[in-house]
Design a protein around this motif. Structure first.
Motif, PDB file in Angstrom:
ATOM      1  N   GLU A   1      10.517  -8.748   4.597  1.00 14.95           N
ATOM      2  CA  GLU A   1      11.611  -8.643   5.565  1.00 14.95           C
ATOM      3  C   GLU A   1      12.398  -7.338   5.424  1.00 14.95           C
ATOM      4  OE1 GLU A   1      15.092 -11.500   7.323  1.00 14.95           O
ATOM      5  OE2 GLU A   1      13.520 -12.382   6.074  1.00 14.95           O
ATOM      6  N   ASN A   2      12.645  -6.912   4.195  1.00 13.18           N
ATOM      7  CA  ASN A   2      13.335  -5.637   3.985  1.00 13.18           C
ATOM      8  C   ASN A   2      12.379  -4.608   3.391  1.00 13.18           C
ATOM      9  OD1 ASN A   2      15.983  -6.618   4.779  1.00 13.18           O
ATOM     10  ND2 ASN A   2      15.864  -7.879   2.931  1.00 13.18           N
ATOM     11  N   GLY A   3      11.127  -4.674   3.812  1.00 13.33           N
ATOM     12  CA  GLY A   3      10.094  -3.795   3.257  1.00 13.33           C
ATOM     13  C   GLY A   3      10.268  -2.349   3.687  1.00 13.33           C
ATOM     14  N   TYR A   4       9.590  -1.479   2.973  1.00 15.03           N
ATOM     15  CA  TYR A   4       9.691  -0.045   3.261  1.00 15.03           C
ATOM     16  C   TYR A   4       9.003   0.311   4.581  1.00 15.03           C
ATOM     17  CZ  TYR A   4       9.566  -0.644  -1.884  1.00 15.03           C
ATOM     18  OH  TYR A   4       9.734  -1.105  -3.157  1.00 15.03           O
ATOM     19  N   PHE A   5       7.924  -0.421   4.927  1.00 11.72           N
ATOM     20  CA  PHE A   5       7.103  -0.060   6.084  1.00 11.72           C
ATOM     21  C   PHE A   5       6.888  -1.263   7.001  1.00 11.72           C
ATOM     22  CE2 PHE A   5       5.496   2.483   2.417  1.00 11.72           C
ATOM     23  CZ  PHE A   5       6.050   3.697   2.811  1.00 11.72           C
ATOM     24  N   SER A   6       6.448  -0.969   8.236  1.00 11.54           N
ATOM     25  CA  SER A   6       6.103  -2.047   9.187  1.00 11.54           C
ATOM     26  C   SER A   6       4.853  -2.779   8.719  1.00 11.54           C
ATOM     27  CB  SER A   6       5.833  -1.477  10.579  1.00 11.54           C
ATOM     28  OG  SER A   6       6.817  -0.555  10.976  1.00 11.54           O
ATOM     29  N   MET A   7       3.877  -2.002   8.227  1.00  8.52           N
ATOM     30  CA  MET A   7       2.589  -2.583   7.801  1.00  8.52           C
ATOM     31  C   MET A   7       1.920  -1.609   6.846  1.00  8.52           C
ATOM     32  SD  MET A   7       0.402  -1.953  11.338  1.00  8.52           S
ATOM     33  CE  MET A   7       1.658  -1.912  12.602  1.00  8.52           C
ATOM     34  N   ILE A   8       0.945  -2.094   6.077  1.00  6.93           N
ATOM     35  CA  ILE A   8       0.174  -1.193   5.220  1.00  6.93           C
ATOM     36  C   ILE A   8      -1.313  -1.516   5.335  1.00  6.93           C
ATOM     37  CG2 ILE A   8       1.959  -0.642   3.514  1.00  6.93           C
ATOM     38  CD1 ILE A   8       0.778  -2.706   1.652  1.00  6.93           C
ATOM     39  N   PHE A   9      -2.110  -0.507   4.988  1.00  6.92           N
ATOM     40  CA  PHE A   9      -3.562  -0.690   4.908  1.00  6.92           C
ATOM     41  C   PHE A   9      -3.908  -1.304   3.555  1.00  6.92           C
ATOM     42  CE2 PHE A   9      -3.250   3.210   7.602  1.00  6.92           C
ATOM     43  CZ  PHE A   9      -3.853   2.716   8.737  1.00  6.92           C
ATOM     44  N   ASP A  10      -4.876  -2.211   3.562  1.00  6.52           N
ATOM     45  CA  ASP A  10      -5.445  -2.736   2.318  1.00  6.52           C
ATOM     46  C   ASP A  10      -6.870  -2.185   2.206  1.00  6.52           C
ATOM     47  OD1 ASP A  10      -6.380  -4.102   0.149  1.00  6.52           O
ATOM     48  OD2 ASP A  10      -6.025  -6.114   0.955  1.00  6.52           O
ATOM     49  N   PHE A  11      -7.126  -1.398   1.144  1.00  9.37           N
ATOM     50  CA  PHE A  11      -8.406  -0.691   1.022  1.00  9.37           C
ATOM     51  C   PHE A  11      -9.463  -1.464   0.230  1.00  9.37           C
ATOM     52  CE2 PHE A  11      -5.246   2.499   1.882  1.00  9.37           C
ATOM     53  CZ  PHE A  11      -5.868   3.282   2.840  1.00  9.37           C
ATOM     54  N   LYS A  12      -9.127  -2.660  -0.248  1.00  8.34           N
ATOM     55  CA  LYS A  12     -10.041  -3.328  -1.176  1.00  8.34           C
ATOM     56  C   LYS A  12     -11.402  -3.599  -0.546  1.00  8.34           C
ATOM     57  CE  LYS A  12      -6.254  -5.234  -3.892  1.00  8.34           C
ATOM     58  NZ  LYS A  12      -5.183  -4.638  -3.076  1.00  8.34           N
ATOM     59  N   TYR A  13     -11.424  -4.114   0.668  1.00 11.18           N
ATOM     60  CA  TYR A  13     -12.744  -4.407   1.265  1.00 11.18           C
ATOM     61  C   TYR A  13     -13.414  -3.153   1.809  1.00 11.18           C
ATOM     62  CZ  TYR A  13     -10.221  -4.719   5.772  1.00 11.18           C
ATOM     63  OH  TYR A  13      -9.445  -4.460   6.875  1.00 11.18           O
ATOM     64  N   ALA A  14     -12.627  -2.105   2.095  1.00  7.57           N
ATOM     65  CA  ALA A  14     -13.241  -0.849   2.561  1.00  7.57           C
ATOM     66  C   ALA A  14     -13.994  -0.149   1.437  1.00  7.57           C
ATOM     67  CB  ALA A  14     -12.165   0.077   3.123  1.00  7.57           C
ATOM     68  N   ASP A  15     -13.563  -0.394   0.190  1.00  7.56           N
ATOM     69  CA  ASP A  15     -14.178   0.276  -0.964  1.00  7.56           C
ATOM     70  C   ASP A  15     -15.082  -0.659  -1.764  1.00  7.56           C
ATOM     71  OD1 ASP A  15     -13.021   2.731  -0.430  1.00  7.56           O
ATOM     72  OD2 ASP A  15     -11.200   2.293  -1.557  1.00  7.56           O
ATOM     73  N   LEU A  16     -15.582  -1.722  -1.117  1.00  8.36           N
ATOM     74  CA  LEU A  16     -16.350  -2.709  -1.876  1.00  8.36           C
ATOM     75  C   LEU A  16     -17.707  -2.189  -2.336  1.00  8.36           C
ATOM     76  CD1 LEU A  16     -17.804  -5.606   0.363  1.00  8.36           C
ATOM     77  CD2 LEU A  16     -17.719  -3.213   1.027  1.00  8.36           C
ATOM     78  N   ASP A  17     -18.182  -1.068  -1.769  1.00 10.67           N
ATOM     79  CA  ASP A  17     -19.512  -0.568  -2.129  1.00 10.67           C
ATOM     80  C   ASP A  17     -19.490   0.433  -3.288  1.00 10.67           C
ATOM     81  OD1 ASP A  17     -18.156   1.227  -0.427  1.00 10.67           O
ATOM     82  OD2 ASP A  17     -20.027   2.149   0.250  1.00 10.67           O
ATOM     83  N   VAL A  18     -18.281   0.777  -3.761  1.00  8.96           N
ATOM     84  CA  VAL A  18     -18.165   1.706  -4.898  1.00  8.96           C
ATOM     85  C   VAL A  18     -17.203   1.127  -5.926  1.00  8.96           C
ATOM     86  CG1 VAL A  18     -18.784   3.856  -3.718  1.00  8.96           C
ATOM     87  CG2 VAL A  18     -16.431   3.021  -3.579  1.00  8.96           C
ATOM     88  N   ALA A  19     -17.407   1.520  -7.183  1.00 11.48           N
ATOM     89  CA  ALA A  19     -16.592   0.953  -8.267  1.00 11.48           C
ATOM     90  C   ALA A  19     -15.128   1.340  -8.122  1.00 11.48           C
ATOM     91  CB  ALA A  19     -17.126   1.407  -9.621  1.00 11.48           C
ATOM     92  N   SER A  20     -14.872   2.498  -7.531  1.00 14.98           N
ATOM     93  CA  SER A  20     -13.501   2.895  -7.242  1.00 14.98           C
ATOM     94  C   SER A  20     -13.564   3.832  -6.058  1.00 14.98           C
ATOM     95  CB  SER A  20     -12.875   3.586  -8.448  1.00 14.98           C
ATOM     96  OG  SER A  20     -12.715   4.956  -8.224  1.00 14.98           O
ATOM     97  N   GLY A  21     -12.486   3.848  -5.275  1.00 16.66           N
ATOM     98  CA  GLY A  21     -12.481   4.678  -4.073  1.00 16.66           C
ATOM     99  C   GLY A  21     -12.738   6.141  -4.355  1.00 16.66           C
ATOM    100  N   SER A  22     -12.524   6.571  -5.608  1.00 18.41           N
ATOM    101  CA  SER A  22     -12.672   7.995  -5.903  1.00 18.41           C
ATOM    102  C   SER A  22     -13.885   8.317  -6.783  1.00 18.41           C
ATOM    103  CB  SER A  22     -11.397   8.516  -6.575  1.00 18.41           C
ATOM    104  OG  SER A  22     -11.154   7.812  -7.765  1.00 18.41           O
ATOM    105  N   GLU A  23     -14.793   7.340  -6.961  1.00 24.11           N
ATOM    106  CA  GLU A  23     -16.013   7.611  -7.739  1.00 24.11           C
ATOM    107  C   GLU A  23     -17.211   7.013  -7.008  1.00 24.11           C
ATOM    108  OE1 GLU A  23     -14.967   6.307 -11.767  1.00 24.11           O
ATOM    109  OE2 GLU A  23     -14.551   8.408 -12.206  1.00 24.11           O
ATOM    110  N   TRP A  24     -17.739   7.773  -6.067  1.00 23.72           N
ATOM    111  CA  TRP A  24     -18.759   7.268  -5.152  1.00 23.72           C
ATOM    112  C   TRP A  24     -20.112   7.082  -5.838  1.00 23.72           C
ATOM    113  CZ3 TRP A  24     -17.525  11.629  -1.109  1.00 23.72           C
ATOM    114  CH2 TRP A  24     -16.215  11.474  -0.650  1.00 23.72           C
ATOM    115  N   PHE A  25     -20.308   7.731  -6.993  1.00 24.04           N
ATOM    116  CA  PHE A  25     -21.607   7.636  -7.669  1.00 24.04           C
ATOM    117  C   PHE A  25     -21.712   6.359  -8.490  1.00 24.04           C
ATOM    118  CE2 PHE A  25     -18.651  10.534  -9.766  1.00 24.04           C
ATOM    119  CZ  PHE A  25     -18.461   9.909 -10.993  1.00 24.04           C
ATOM    120  N   ARG A  26     -20.623   5.629  -8.644  1.00 22.16           N
ATOM    121  CA  ARG A  26     -20.690   4.321  -9.306  1.00 22.16           C
ATOM    122  C   ARG A  26     -20.838   3.263  -8.206  1.00 22.16           C
ATOM    123  NH1 ARG A  26     -19.386   6.245 -14.338  1.00 22.16           N
ATOM    124  NH2 ARG A  26     -17.533   7.562 -14.502  1.00 22.16           N
TER     125      ARG A  26
END
Length: 562
Positions: A272-297
């Motif tokens: 209700e008193n949040g900083y933003f209207s909405m936020i992106f959740d990246f968890k399912y977008a990055d499900l194919d790599v061990a971390s969003g910043s290490e694509w070789f894993r």
């Protein structure tokens, strides 16, 4: 929760360099967006988010800003933007800009003054400067784009800090004067008549002030900086102040890029008193790599894994506020290439099934340019063909970590941010109708078979079905404001859920399989709201879903599942 105007928007993300080139110099521009407003209006979108168009040396394609108040000449002049805002408004389309306030370019006047007068500049404290230790950088933290977060400041024994590229020095949010200058700039743009901002990398603005080494997690002897630079305690003070001094003064929408925020803190961000209207959740977008910043894993995943991530995300966001749903963006690979593993199954059915699945989740849907055509990943033959700084870093890191050059290139083709940045396919003409000049980034060669002109003319195209999905969502309040309820949670290849509002119920089925799937139901009393096949296979007790079928049923009476 209270209904807000931005909950019913359909947002279309534009990467301006690659959308449409109006002056034929090989680079997309603001006038190019204005010229294509008719296409966007006919798709049914109501808002455009434009990636950065501010003055920039373009080391990170505009996310390195050298002047917050000027536009980069390759995109056009301020009057072009004002014309776009005005013409879009006439079409019922709002404009959202990117807000990049974690860092500037090293060519921003503030930082140039630091470089010219490293010991005396009045802007020294606008950035994070620390002395080295025994001739070494202050800490062993690795930047998001590879290498140390520290770069020597010439003429001193100090280093400047960059979470991202070496040409993107981080601003020092501990300095109230920096914050004041940023807030003035934010309000300047809101006064211009934009509808709000997508807020870039905002969870990086607070650093752990101890500046201590962390355990190394790679052969380079460095540790990922996110452990000390992302979502740190105390960030809430900065974000409350940002909201109080800027966003809350306007009836605007704000979409936070907030990776690293655990679900139990979502109420701070979007409550209700949040900083933003909405936020992106990246968890399912990055499900194919061990971390969003290490694509070789690489990570092998199942439909069940994807389903659990989406359902958890939906339920956690629903508890506290509103989400921003997406399949693709400028930092991701193409969704049909990621979520549909076998190339032979990437077709009209799988593309429309994916689109319908995510647009009808609870939250505001974001469509990335070309997604509505089923644009795919590319296949590059050499690292020299890549533009994206992150891809180039990941390629050499993969080799350092023991992979062959061939394997490293394969990872980049799968995951490179350039996959979504290739120029838009307007037609089968040369360069996909994007430009008569050679495009700034190599085209995806399948533009002759996947393009807007052909799909506009084909009533059975992916594009036409996207228009249907959008129309159905807009005309059904349950699909906008309705509660999200997961169903068939244990089914291995079907993602299904209900959207419920005031006794109305829409049941949504999505078959993520190349095989027919049967689902037992207790009632067949329903209307078909959306179907990417011509028929519905049903008996009194059973539904048969075709390969990659998307099916939305509006209940006349409750549909119970066994």
């Amino acid at each position: 929760m209270k209904k807000k105007w931005w909950q019913k928007e359909i947002i279309y993300q534009i990467y301006p360099k690659s959308f449409f080139d109006s002056n034929q110099d090989g680079v997309g521009d603001i006038k190019g967006i204005t010229q294509k407003l008719g296409y966007l209006k006919s798709l049914g979108i109501t808002m455009i988010w434009i990636c950065p168009i501010y003055k920039s040396p373009m080391a990170d394609n505009g996310y390195d800003i050298s002047d917050y108040y000027q536009l980069n000449p390759e995109f056009g002049k301020m009057k072009d933007l004002e014309e776009l805002i005005g013409q879009a408004k006439e079409q019922g389309i709002k404009i959202v800009l990117d807000l990049v306030i974690n860092h500037t370019s090293d060519e921003h006047p503030w930082f140039k003054d630091v470089l010219a007068n490293p010991k005396t500049s009045k802007y020294r404290d606008y950035y994070v400067l620390k002395p080295g230790k025994n001739g070494q950088p202050p800490t062993n933290w690795r930047s998001v784009f590879g290498g140390s977060v520290w770069e020597p400041l010439k003429g001193t024994d100090e280093y400047y800090f960059h979470s991202f590229h070496v040409k993107q020095p981080d601003l020092n949010w501990e300095n109230p004067q920096v914050r004041k200058e940023l807030y003035e700039m934010v309000n300047y743009w809101l006064e211009k008549g934009i509808a709000g901002f997508r807020v870039d990398a905002i969870t990086f603005i607070k650093k752990d002030q101890n500046y201590e080494n962390i355990p190394a997690d790679g052969v380079d002897g460095l540790g990922k900086c996110t452990k000390k630079t992302r979502n740190q305690p105390g960030i809430e003070d900065f974000l409350h102040e940002l909201n109080r001094e800027t966003f809350s003064k306007y009836d605007c929408v704000t979409i936070g890029e907030a990776p690293g925020v655990p679900y139990d803190q979502y109420s701070d961000y979007i409550g209700e008193n949040g900083y933003f209207s909405m936020i992106f959740d990246f968890k399912y977008a990055d499900l194919d790599v061990a971390s969003g910043s290490e694509w070789f894993r690489r990570v092998d995943w199942s439909v069940q894994d994807l389903k659990k991530m989406i359902f958890t995300s939906q339920e956690e966001i629903q508890k506290v506020g509103w989400g921003a749903n997406f399949l693709e963006n400028h930092d991701q690979n193409r969704s049909i290439s990621k979520y549909i593993k076998e190339e032979e199954n990437r077709n009209f059915y799988s593309a429309t099934m994916l689109g319908a699945m995510f647009i009808n989740l609870r939250g505001t849907p974001f469509i990335y340019q070309g997604q509505e055509l089923g644009m795919t990943n590319f296949e590059r033959d050499s690292i020299e063909e890549f533009d994206d700084i992150s891809s180039i870093d990941q390629y050499y890191r993969a080799i350092d970590e023991g992979f062959s050059a061939e394997e490293a290139l394969h990872f980049m083709n799968l995951r490179s941010r350039d996959n979504s940045r290739t120029p838009f396919h307007w037609s089968a003409e040369e360069n996909g109708g994007f430009s008569k000049a050679e495009p700034w980034l190599g085209m995806n060669n399948n533009f002759k078979t996947i393009n807007a002109e052909q799909q506009e003319q084909d009533p059975n195209s992916i594009l036409h079905f996207y228009k249907k999905i959008i129309e159905v969502r807009k005309s059904n309040e349950s699909l906008i404001y309705g509660e999200f309820e997961p169903i068939l949670e244990e089914h291995p290849t079907i993602i299904a859920y209900k959207r419920k509002l005031n006794g109305e119920e829409v049941v949504c089925y999505f078959n993520f399989s190349a095989e027919e799937q049967k689902v037992k139901v207790e009632s067949s009393a329903y209307d078909v709201l959306l179907n990417n096949y011509k028929e519905v296979g049903r008996t009194e007790q059973e539904l048969t879903l075709q390969p990659y079928q998307a099916l939305l049923l509006s209940k006349k009476e409750a549909i119970h599942h066994e």
